[in-house]
Motif scaffolding. Sequence first.
Motif, mmCIF file in Angstrom:
data_model
loop_
_atom_site.group_PDB
_atom_site.id
_atom_site.type_symbol
_atom_site.label_atom_id
_atom_site.label_comp_id
_atom_site.label_asym_id
_atom_site.label_seq_id
_atom_site.Cartn_x
_atom_site.Cartn_y
_atom_site.Cartn_z
ATOM 1 N N VAL A 1 36.524 37.409 42.390
ATOM 2 C CA VAL A 1 36.560 36.238 43.287
ATOM 3 C C VAL A 1 35.199 36.015 43.939
ATOM 4 N N ALA B 1 35.901 40.820 50.326
ATOM 5 C CA ALA B 1 36.885 39.796 49.930
ATOM 6 C C ALA B 1 38.062 39.796 50.912
ATOM 7 N N LEU C 1 40.204 36.652 50.864
ATOM 8 C CA LEU C 1 40.250 36.241 49.459
ATOM 9 C C LEU C 1 41.157 37.113 48.598
#
Length: 332
Positions: free
Chosen positions: A182, A170, A175
């Motif tokens: 996520v 991520a 992210l």
Amino acid sequence: MLILGIESSCDETAAAVVEDGRRLLSSVVASQVDIHHRFGGVVPELASRKHIEAVSPVVQEALATAGITREALDAVAVTQGPGLVGSLLVGYSFAKALAFGLDIPWVGVNHLEGHILSVFLEDDPPPFPFCALLASGGHTAIYHVTGYTAIERMGQTRDDAAGEAYDKVAKVLGLGYPGGKVIDDLAHQGDPSRIPFKRPFLDRNGFDFSFSGIKSAVHRMVQKQPEEMTSRMKDVAAGFQEAVVEVLTFKLMHAVREKNCRHAVVAGGVAANRRLRESVRQAGREQGVAVHIPGLELCGDNAAMIAAAGYHYLQEGRRGKLDDDVYSRVPL
Ligand code: KG4
Ligand code: ZN
């Protein structure tokens, strides 16, 4: 027997009241995610300070929600390790002082055993023996469980934990932290077959895992083709997730066959993953194995699992001593 559980091993301050290791009366979790988010990971010093602020109100709230005063408690169970030492010390010292003041027993609990036993807070807990996959941010391992405190490790990750791989991927994809949820959401919009990843350790006998290679593979892709990868983020997430889930599912089912078990358990933060839940349940149906996965609120760090495990420690006669200390690492 009413037990107050306290958990502060990482970035969640949690307290819960559980009756007889089974019946959940309250479970309060104060997350620090917002504080650590901007640093891209948990900052230990900040975590300890936040635990100090949160522990007392969180415990009060757990007691109030359970509808009891602290005088009604029979014992206190608290995470002793593994985890961040500074964080652990906050919950541990608080629990010790509270129990000492109330003149009731207290017991230090292994966080990993707590995760594994979280499934006993659900309506349909497994009978012994069973095999358990524990996949969290700090650990990924498979256990053969023959009793509440009879837990034998069959294999574990040689490098990154599964949750750690989610978090690192991520981060590489920009992210944020933590990454599990996520990537889980993004992966559901992507096609897992468009960007295939190698399944690490799938072809090896045994029950060990390795997730650092797959994380590095994503890193290399993003370095080589940053624009292309950003536009295909959903497929990257889906491909990565499919590889991780396939390995976790396969190894758990392999363990179940090896130990001739009829029941399998998945626990820890990554057990909240929708694809993993679906995949293990499907494999269970195909192989005639009953699969038990706790509800989402019991997958991530919580104190209910600590109270549940503590109940069984106390039943065995274990008691905390005033000079006991926390531990950062432990070979469960
Ligand atoms: O058990 P946990 O709350 O804390 C530890 O003991 O480590 O696990 C946290 C980990 C994090 O790495 C987080 O990204 C991951 O669990 N996680 C997920 C999901 N929700 C949390 N991983 C995959 N899919 C999810 N839905
Ligand atoms: Zn945990």
